[in-house]
Design an enzyme around this catalytic site. Sequence first.
Site, PDB file in Angstrom:
ATOM      1  N   CYS A 151       2.876  -5.550  10.128  1.00 41.95           N
ATOM      2  CA  CYS A 151       2.700  -4.632   9.005  1.00 41.95           C
ATOM      3  C   CYS A 151       4.088  -4.368   8.473  1.00 41.95           C
ATOM      4  CB  CYS A 151       2.035  -3.328   9.458  1.00 41.95           C
ATOM      5  SG  CYS A 151       1.984  -2.039   8.185  1.00 41.95           S
ATOM      6  N   GLY A 208      -5.594  -0.157   6.096  1.00 40.63           N
ATOM      7  CA  GLY A 208      -6.081  -0.679   7.365  1.00 40.63           C
ATOM      8  C   GLY A 208      -7.438  -0.154   7.795  1.00 40.63           C
ATOM      9  N   SER A 264       0.823  -1.201   0.000  1.00 43.25           N
ATOM     10  CA  SER A 264       0.000   0.000   0.000  1.00 43.25           C
ATOM     11  C   SER A 264       0.864   1.262   0.000  1.00 43.25           C
ATOM     12  CB  SER A 264      -0.907   0.011   1.231  1.00 43.25           C
ATOM     13  OG  SER A 264      -0.127   0.003   2.424  1.00 43.25           O
ATOM     14  N   THR A 305      -1.959  -6.648   5.449  1.00 45.57           N
ATOM     15  CA  THR A 305      -3.388  -6.407   5.301  1.00 45.57           C
ATOM     16  C   THR A 305      -3.893  -6.955   3.980  1.00 45.57           C
ATOM     17  OG1 THR A 305      -3.227  -4.416   6.672  1.00 45.57           O
ATOM     18  CG2 THR A 305      -5.185  -4.644   5.298  1.00 45.57           C
ATOM     19  N   CYS A 348       2.526  -6.936   1.970  1.00 41.72           N
ATOM     20  CA  CYS A 348       1.591  -6.176   2.806  1.00 41.72           C
ATOM     21  C   CYS A 348       0.736  -7.174   3.571  1.00 41.72           C
ATOM     22  CB  CYS A 348       0.714  -5.281   1.928  1.00 41.72           C
ATOM     23  SG  CYS A 348      -0.613  -4.416   2.793  1.00 41.72           S
TER      24      CYS A 348
END
Length: 281
Positions: free
Chosen positions: A206, A61, A29, A94, A92
């Site tokens: 993360c 997020g 991201s 997420t 990433c």
Amino acid sequence: MAGEILEADTVKADIGGLDAAAPVLLFDSGVGGLTVLDEVRHLLPEAPILYAADTAGLPYGTKTEAQIAARVAGLLGRMAERFRPRLICIACNTASTIALGMVREVLETPIVGTVPAIKPAAAMTQSGVIGLLGTQATIRQGYVDRLEREFAADQQLLRHGAPELVDAAEAKLRGESVDPAAISRAVEALRAMPGGERIDTVVLACTHFPLLEPELSAAFGPDVRFVHGAQGIARQVARLTHGQAFARRTPDRALFTGDPVAARAYSTALARFGLASIEHF
């Protein structure tokens, strides 16, 4: 030049097999995936790299699962068609915990994902209490629940969503000061949970967060160790590309989906990671 913004061109495959110049595409991201890139370069110094930062979609997020899955699958589909990467690494947590299955279903390109390093943390802890710092979207995923049940069932895993740390890491890579209050709030949130005073191992769930390890270490104190998945991800990339020919015909580069002018703020840091130019996708 490191700060030059270019229109991304297409990597063409040689007839008769995989083009030696076909890149390994690392996707995040923002700039957190640079921590993975660093480890990939240690193992595969000759591999051509294309780094993609979806800064137009940052932060992930705070988005819904449906928004993240649709965005990641759509972007990677377009990038795979245009650049013909030999492998895609979703650097990433997420995006991986939410969209990895969907991306693997729609793309034929080998995909490596990123998951919270709960297994090695469970092996490291002496107190039996593990902290986990991630985005809000990551910490609520069932995938994390399954990792906890499988590897840390007899231990205590304390989770905290720390979106401020994403912003802090991005700022640090732009050469700006890290807000010490953002670090303190993340640490205090974990310490304030029942059992939090006994945390001796923290999972940085993360890819942005290892960029802040010096600041987090100072705030947690010398008795806390950190673990993240970058080395394991790099080993998987190396395994899946074993035996392939590499040829870096052009300098490695970065793609940014967001404002090209704003992207220039990262040029100095990107150059340190061997990314010679910034292109707009």
